[in-house]
Motif scaffolding. Structure first.
Motif, PDB file in Angstrom:
ATOM      1  N   ILE A 106       1.894 -41.466  -8.825  1.00 22.76           N
ATOM      2  CA  ILE A 106       3.130 -42.172  -9.179  1.00 22.76           C
ATOM      3  C   ILE A 106       3.247 -43.545  -8.509  1.00 22.76           C
ATOM      4  O   ILE A 106       3.558 -44.539  -9.187  1.00 22.76           O
ATOM      5  CB  ILE A 106       4.360 -41.294  -8.875  1.00 22.76           C
ATOM      6  N   PRO A 107       3.014 -43.679  -7.192  1.00 27.48           N
ATOM      7  CA  PRO A 107       3.087 -45.027  -6.599  1.00 27.48           C
ATOM      8  C   PRO A 107       2.105 -46.010  -7.234  1.00 27.48           C
ATOM      9  O   PRO A 107       2.418 -47.199  -7.370  1.00 27.48           O
ATOM     10  CB  PRO A 107       2.752 -44.775  -5.125  1.00 27.48           C
ATOM     11  N   LYS A 108       0.935 -45.533  -7.656  1.00 24.55           N
ATOM     12  CA  LYS A 108      -0.038 -46.416  -8.309  1.00 24.55           C
ATOM     13  C   LYS A 108       0.459 -46.903  -9.665  1.00 24.55           C
ATOM     14  O   LYS A 108      -0.004 -47.924 -10.170  1.00 24.55           O
ATOM     15  CB  LYS A 108      -1.386 -45.687  -8.481  1.00 24.55           C
ATOM     16  N   GLY A 143       7.392 -30.161 -29.231  1.00 22.73           N
ATOM     17  CA  GLY A 143       6.003 -30.460 -28.932  1.00 22.73           C
ATOM     18  C   GLY A 143       5.915 -31.103 -27.550  1.00 22.73           C
ATOM     19  O   GLY A 143       6.939 -31.439 -26.938  1.00 22.73           O
ATOM     20  N   ASN A 144       4.717 -31.253 -27.054  1.00 20.48           N
ATOM     21  CA  ASN A 144       4.502 -31.851 -25.732  1.00 20.48           C
ATOM     22  C   ASN A 144       4.219 -33.349 -25.844  1.00 20.48           C
ATOM     23  O   ASN A 144       3.468 -33.766 -26.724  1.00 20.48           O
ATOM     24  CB  ASN A 144       3.333 -31.168 -25.024  1.00 20.48           C
ATOM     25  N   PRO A 145       4.796 -34.143 -24.957  1.00 17.12           N
ATOM     26  CA  PRO A 145       4.557 -35.590 -25.022  1.00 17.12           C
ATOM     27  C   PRO A 145       3.112 -35.941 -24.689  1.00 17.12           C
ATOM     28  O   PRO A 145       2.522 -35.373 -23.759  1.00 17.12           O
ATOM     29  CB  PRO A 145       5.513 -36.166 -23.967  1.00 17.12           C
ATOM     30  N   LEU A 167       5.153 -39.162 -16.999  1.00 15.54           N
ATOM     31  CA  LEU A 167       4.827 -40.586 -17.130  1.00 15.54           C
ATOM     32  C   LEU A 167       4.971 -41.051 -18.575  1.00 15.54           C
ATOM     33  O   LEU A 167       5.459 -42.155 -18.838  1.00 15.54           O
ATOM     34  CB  LEU A 167       3.395 -40.848 -16.639  1.00 15.54           C
ATOM     35  N   THR A 168       4.541 -40.212 -19.510  1.00 12.23           N
ATOM     36  CA  THR A 168       4.659 -40.571 -20.926  1.00 12.23           C
ATOM     37  C   THR A 168       6.122 -40.746 -21.316  1.00 12.23           C
ATOM     38  O   THR A 168       6.477 -41.693 -22.032  1.00 12.23           O
ATOM     39  CB  THR A 168       4.002 -39.491 -21.803  1.00 12.23           C
ATOM     40  N   LEU A 169       6.996 -39.858 -20.836  1.00  8.22           N
ATOM     41  CA  LEU A 169       8.421 -39.976 -21.137  1.00  8.22           C
ATOM     42  C   LEU A 169       9.016 -41.238 -20.531  1.00  8.22           C
ATOM     43  O   LEU A 169       9.825 -41.933 -21.160  1.00  8.22           O
ATOM     44  CB  LEU A 169       9.175 -38.746 -20.639  1.00  8.22           C
ATOM     45  N   ILE A 170       8.595 -41.559 -19.311  1.00 12.62           N
ATOM     46  CA  ILE A 170       9.097 -42.783 -18.662  1.00 12.62           C
ATOM     47  C   ILE A 170       8.691 -44.010 -19.465  1.00 12.62           C
ATOM     48  O   ILE A 170       9.517 -44.895 -19.749  1.00 12.62           O
ATOM     49  CB  ILE A 170       8.557 -42.875 -17.214  1.00 12.62           C
ATOM     50  N   ARG A 171       7.424 -44.086 -19.867  1.00 14.37           N
ATOM     51  CA  ARG A 171       6.936 -45.256 -20.616  1.00 14.37           C
ATOM     52  C   ARG A 171       7.617 -45.349 -21.988  1.00 14.37           C
ATOM     53  O   ARG A 171       7.893 -46.451 -22.478  1.00 14.37           O
ATOM     54  CB  ARG A 171       5.422 -45.193 -20.777  1.00 14.37           C
ATOM     55  N   THR A 172       7.899 -44.193 -22.590  1.00 13.40           N
ATOM     56  CA  THR A 172       8.585 -44.197 -23.889  1.00 13.40           C
ATOM     57  C   THR A 172      10.016 -44.700 -23.738  1.00 13.40           C
ATOM     58  O   THR A 172      10.498 -45.499 -24.549  1.00 13.40           O
ATOM     59  CB  THR A 172       8.583 -42.783 -24.493  1.00 13.40           C
TER      60      THR A 172
END
Length: 371
Positions: free
Chosen positions: A47-49, A161-163, A18-23
């Motif tokens: 994910i649907p939410k 590093g981790n998102p 989710l963090t990668l998608i928002r970025t």
């Protein structure tokens, strides 16, 4: 730009995705996303939410022992690859991204077979078996720990590093202590065994909470996990701990605003999941880590040892945890402010708050090269 993202089973695979998608949404004017998971995984709820289109592949991970059930699961895996091929062909993504969990396997293999660029993000020190296999098929690999890079082909791997969620890096605000009915000026200990809680930590914490009840220099915020909350509250009552009278103890089932809780933490008592550690180190929070002993490949202990080796944490194995040892370790750190400051600095040096941006740029590069 169109991307498929796959990751499931636990929040540790879903939230980095989710963090990668928002970025990427901030970097790309028109981003189309399809998230692929399983119907039974946590991702089917989360994910649907989030308003992200969601597709499923019927799949289960294999048991570690020989069993007839594995034959059925193998048949489902073969069928899953076929369905994943159909999903990828229909959506026609520019890049396919995997963040962990067995559901990534058929999706990323389908991308490889169709010639679509792909990337996996490995969060742990010891990679899972799915990502080890997928390393042969994908174009790029982003690792959360430097130590993990040696398990992958050198030409594909990059330590990033981790998102982590952007809100984790928000500075402390005036009302953050008040949000938890706590006071500034006291050393604040944040305790969490993860979203589902950790029984061993929770039960040890009953006597720890009793030990610190009423102290004016220390306060504790303890998230038990929803399934453990009533049991721990009952045990606290039996131990004679009056939370209202103590005034310096807050016990809650779940922290919906964990980034805000981290903003006031001087010391954390945590499991050693990759996402939690990424957030703690990005904030520079010293930690007492109690790794979950049944994690695949014992990866939580390996994660914890890497943080301990850097000087940012003390590690207590789950088999060794006791109220006495936890109290002794907390007291030792709180009484030695020099050591606590050094641990905070070491933690901060491990943090990679820019990880999501770095991985997003890797994804964009794959898309540009394809075009």
């Amino acid at each position: 730009m169109k991307i498929i993202v796959s990751g499931g089973g636990t929040g540790g695979h879903i939230y980095p995705a989710l963090t990668l998608i928002r970025t990427l949404e901030k970097k790309v004017d028109r981003l189309e996303v399809l998230y692929v998971g399983t119907h039974a995984g946590l991702e089917a709820d989360i994910i649907p939410k989030e308003g992200i289109p969601f597709a499923t592949v019927d799949l289960q991970g294999f048991k570690r022992s020989l069993s007839p059930e594995n034959i059925l699961r193998a048949a489902r895996a073969i069928k899953g690859v076929g369905k994943a091929m159909g999903i990828v062909k229909k959506f026609q993504p520019d890049v396919v991204i995997g963040t962990g969990g067995y559901v990534c396997g058929p999706v990323l293999m389908a991308a490889g077979l169709l010639g679509i660029p792909s990337l996996i993000q490995e969060q742990n020190v010891i990679p899972g078996i799915t990502n080890k296999i997928l390393a042969k098929f994908v174009d790029r690999i982003a690792t959360g720990y430097q130590e993990a890079s040696k398990h992958f082909p050198a030409g594909k791997v990059e330590f990033t590093g981790n998102p982590i969620r952007a809100e984790v890096m928000a500075p402390r605000q005036e009302g953050d202590y008040e949000a938890f009915d706590l006071l500034p000026g006291r050393k604040t200990i944040l305790v969490s065994g993860g979203s589902r809680g950790a029984r061993s930590i929770n039960r040890a914490m009953v006597d720890v909470l009793k030990h610190y009840a009423g102290r004016r220099d220390v306060q504790i915020l303890h998230a038990t996990g929803k399934g453990e909350y009533e049991d721990i509250m009952s045990r606290l009552r039996a131990a004679g701990v009056d939370l209202e009278k103590a005034c310096n103890l807050q016990v809650v089932p779940y922290l919906y605003n964990m980034p805000q809780a981290m903003s006031i933490a001087d010391l954390a008592v945590f499991r050693a999941g990759a996402t939690g550690l990424a957030e703690l180190t990005a904030k520079g929070i010293p930690a007492i880590l109690i790794p979950y002993p049944y994690a695949a490949e014992n990866h939580q202990e390996h994660n914890a040892r890497a943080v301990e080796k850097a000087g940012a944490a003390r590690v207590i194995l789950n088999k060794d945890i006791s109220p006495e040892l936890l109290i002794e370790t907390i007291d030792d750190l709180l009484e030695d402010q020099g050591t606590l400051r050094k641990m905070a600095a070491a933690s901060r040096s491990l943090g990679r708050p820019q990880a999501a941006d770095t991985i997003a740029e890797m994804i964009l590069e794959l898309a540009r090269n394809r075009q």
